[in-house]
Design an enzyme around this catalytic site. Structure first.
Site, PDB file in Angstrom:
ATOM      1  N   THR A 217      34.306  44.366  41.593  1.00  0.00           N
ATOM      2  CA  THR A 217      33.559  45.256  42.263  1.00  0.00           C
ATOM      3  C   THR A 217      32.049  45.399  41.576  1.00  0.00           C
ATOM      4  O   THR A 217      30.960  45.545  42.067  1.00  0.00           O
ATOM      5  CB  THR A 217      34.060  46.749  41.910  1.00  0.00           C
ATOM      6  OG1 THR A 217      35.347  46.748  42.604  1.00  0.00           O
ATOM      7  CG2 THR A 217      33.041  47.835  42.463  1.00  0.00           C
TER       8      THR A 217
ATOM      9  N   ASP B  71      37.640  38.863  44.465  1.00  0.00           N
ATOM     10  CA  ASP B  71      38.203  40.155  43.955  1.00  0.00           C
ATOM     11  C   ASP B  71      39.287  39.649  43.005  1.00  0.00           C
ATOM     12  O   ASP B  71      40.102  38.682  43.239  1.00  0.00           O
ATOM     13  CB  ASP B  71      38.753  40.516  45.468  1.00  0.00           C
ATOM     14  CG  ASP B  71      39.467  42.056  45.100  1.00  0.00           C
ATOM     15  OD1 ASP B  71      38.611  42.927  45.568  1.00  0.00           O
ATOM     16  OD2 ASP B  71      40.324  42.150  44.499  1.00  0.00           O
TER      17      ASP B  71
ATOM     18  N   SER C 296      42.252  40.526  43.075  1.00  0.00           N
ATOM     19  CA  SER C 296      43.729  40.614  43.312  1.00  0.00           C
ATOM     20  C   SER C 296      43.800  39.059  44.034  1.00  0.00           C
ATOM     21  O   SER C 296      44.980  38.643  43.916  1.00  0.00           O
ATOM     22  CB  SER C 296      43.529  41.583  44.650  1.00  0.00           C
ATOM     23  OG  SER C 296      43.236  42.635  44.295  1.00  0.00           O
TER      24      SER C 296
ATOM     25  N   ASP D  98      41.145  45.443  38.900  1.00  0.00           N
ATOM     26  CA  ASP D  98      42.722  45.440  39.546  1.00  0.00           C
ATOM     27  C   ASP D  98      43.417  44.512  38.717  1.00  0.00           C
ATOM     28  O   ASP D  98      44.458  44.984  38.280  1.00  0.00           O
ATOM     29  CB  ASP D  98      42.739  44.970  40.809  1.00  0.00           C
ATOM     30  CG  ASP D  98      41.996  46.013  41.800  1.00  0.00           C
ATOM     31  OD1 ASP D  98      41.662  47.225  41.191  1.00  0.00           O
ATOM     32  OD2 ASP D  98      41.809  45.931  43.205  1.00  0.00           O
TER      33      ASP D  98
ATOM     34  N   THR E 297      46.607  48.441  30.257  1.00  0.00           N
ATOM     35  CA  THR E 297      47.146  48.606  31.824  1.00  0.00           C
ATOM     36  C   THR E 297      46.162  49.454  32.663  1.00  0.00           C
ATOM     37  O   THR E 297      45.654  50.422  31.940  1.00  0.00           O
ATOM     38  CB  THR E 297      48.575  49.548  31.849  1.00  0.00           C
ATOM     39  OG1 THR E 297      49.484  48.836  30.785  1.00  0.00           O
ATOM     40  CG2 THR E 297      48.947  49.558  33.060  1.00  0.00           C
TER      41      THR E 297
ATOM     42  N   THR F   2      59.853  48.398  29.165  1.00  0.00           N
ATOM     43  CA  THR F   2      60.125  49.672  29.864  1.00  0.00           C
ATOM     44  C   THR F   2      58.971  49.800  30.947  1.00  0.00           C
ATOM     45  O   THR F   2      57.894  49.427  30.977  1.00  0.00           O
ATOM     46  CB  THR F   2      59.963  50.608  28.783  1.00  0.00           C
ATOM     47  OG1 THR F   2      59.937  51.938  29.484  1.00  0.00           O
ATOM     48  CG2 THR F   2      58.419  50.887  28.038  1.00  0.00           C
ATOM     49  N   GLN F   3      59.280  50.588  32.106  1.00  0.00           N
ATOM     50  CA  GLN F   3      58.527  50.864  33.243  1.00  0.00           C
ATOM     51  C   GLN F   3      57.637  51.963  32.788  1.00  0.00           C
ATOM     52  O   GLN F   3      56.636  52.305  33.345  1.00  0.00           O
ATOM     53  CB  GLN F   3      59.109  51.045  34.433  1.00  0.00           C
ATOM     54  CG  GLN F   3      60.511  51.607  34.381  1.00  0.00           C
ATOM     55  CD  GLN F   3      61.185  51.618  35.751  1.00  0.00           C
ATOM     56  OE1 GLN F   3      60.885  52.836  36.308  1.00  0.00           O
ATOM     57  NE2 GLN F   3      61.830  50.642  36.291  1.00  0.00           N
TER      58      GLN F   3
HETATM   59  N1  ASP Z   1      39.167  44.963  43.849  1.00  0.00           N
HETATM   60  C1  ASP Z   1      38.204  44.851  42.764  1.00  0.00           C
HETATM   61  C2  ASP Z   1      38.773  43.862  41.944  1.00  0.00           C
HETATM   62  O1  ASP Z   1      39.886  43.935  41.287  1.00  0.00           O
HETATM   63  C3  ASP Z   1      38.342  46.213  42.146  1.00  0.00           C
HETATM   64  C4  ASP Z   1      37.466  46.168  40.828  1.00  0.00           C
HETATM   65  O2  ASP Z   1      36.585  45.284  40.666  1.00  0.00           O
HETATM   66  O3  ASP Z   1      37.268  46.977  40.039  1.00  0.00           O
HETATM   67  O4  ASP Z   1      38.379  42.694  41.944  1.00  0.00           O
END
Ligand code: ASP
Length: 347
Positions: free
Chosen positions: A20, A64, A66, A97, A172, A283-284
């Site tokens: 982002t 991104d 992800s 992320d 986290t 642990t979760q």
């Molecule tokens: N979706 C974005 C990423 O992880 C969110 C961020 O950058 O905060 O690349």
């Protein structure tokens, strides 16, 4: 904590991977997409006021987070290795992320670090009026440039976000909305930014100065993370562990390391271990530790050889497993090493 004034004249390499922080709104779709890194720096003219020499390098196609893959981890590690002797510190701009996953994996890939590698990003793009990007980036650069008697103050992989520097493999992402997006519930912050930069010296990783940087370039990704949930059936569990190439299992258990005591479950876990597939108990809960044997519901797991993940995060467990699986054949040794803190990732 001690207050530090940023030292001048460090050399910093900024590595932009995406996220982002460097995104703009596409006027047609309204969705956020990455843009040119040079433009990113133009939007933070304050960087020029820092008394550091800053060079930048960008992923050819910023992503991104992800979309981060193991190849991208390798690319970051390779850049650090190539430029390690040339710079005093490194700042990695990364989407929030999966930042904890990447930064945790990098902490295992980079052995004997004697320089800071600071991951940062932002919740709002750099061009947004209310952006958190400027503070995150500027303070990350200052932290990466901190020196004491000619040596780096921070000698590990850190994650800086919203006024706090954490050990990256303890973090986290806990909030998709707040600027305070990360937490490190089992380890204190390494530094806090207020009027001064306060460094928590006793919490910092102590490097072995005699050893040279070693970059581990092999990661085994044939792993599954399974979150326990009430209602898990033998059929579904079977499907989750059925990949022929499966090399390791991370089991996210309840509370202090508990699972169902159902016979089918224990039998299947036992079979995996017998087939040389290590099973790690994490642990979760976001805070606290696995304590196998504390309840009847974990006694069996301990007995059959499940590995104790103690207070490690799932993100760090994943990076540690990828790293150890590709470096250790012997499963007994694997268990020993996993239960030992390698980069300060567990207490
Ligand atoms: N979706 C974005 C990423 O992880 C969110 C961020 O950058 O905060 O690349």
């Amino acid at each position: 904590m001690s207050n530090e004034s940023p030292v001048i004249n460090s050399t910093i390499l900024l590595i932009y991977t995406g996220g982002t922080i460097g995104m703009v709104k596409d006027p047609e779709t309204g969705a956020l997409r990455s843009f040119d890194f040079d433009e990113l720096l133009l939007r933070i003219p304050e960087i020029k006021l820092l008394d550091h020499e800053i060079d930048t390098i960008s992923f050819e196609h910023p992503i991104d987070s992800s979309d981060m893959k193991i190849e991208d981890y390798l690319q970051i590690a390779a850049l650090i290795e190539t430029y390690y002797d040339q710079y005093d510190g490194f700042v990695i701009l990364h989407g929030s992320d999966t930042m904890s996953y990447t930064a945790s994996a990098l902490s295992f890939m980079l052995e004997n670090l004697k320089k800071p590698i600071i991951f940062t990003g932002s919740q709002l793009p750099i061009g947004d009026l209310r952006t958190d990007a400027k503070e995150n980036l500027i303070t990350s650069i200052q932290l990466a440039g901190l020196k004491d008697r000619g040596r780096s103050v921070i000698n590990e992989v850190g994650l800086y976000f919203e006024y706090k520097l954490y050990r990256a493999n303890r973090t986290t992402k806990i909030n998709a909305e707040h600027f305070e997006a990360f937490a490190s519930l089992n380890y204190p912050a390494l530094a806090e930014s207020g009027v001064h930069l306060s460094i928590n010296h006793p919490a910092l990783f102590i490097p072995n100065r005699r050893k040279k940087l070693r970059v581990h370039k092999k990661l085994d990704q044939r792993i599954v993370v399974i979150k326990m949930f009430p209602g898990l059936t033998p059929e579904v569990f079977d499907a989750m562990i059925s990949a022929e190439s499966l090399k390791g299992i991370i089991l996210e258990t309840y509370g202090s390391g508990n699972t169902t005591t159902a016979e089918w479950f224990i039998t299947k876990i036992k079979e995996c271990i017998k087939n040389n597939i290590p099973v790690v108990n994490v642990t979760q809960c976001s805070g606290g530790s696995v304590a196998m044997g504390q309840y009847e519901t974990s006694v069996q797991l301990k007995r059959i050889g499940v590995i104790n993940g103690k207070d490690i995060t799932t993100e760090a467990a994943l990076g540690k497993m990828m790293h150890l699986l590709s470096n250790l054949e012997d499963r007994e040794r694997f268990k020993q090493m996993f239960e030992t803190s390698l980069r300060g990732e567990m207490s």
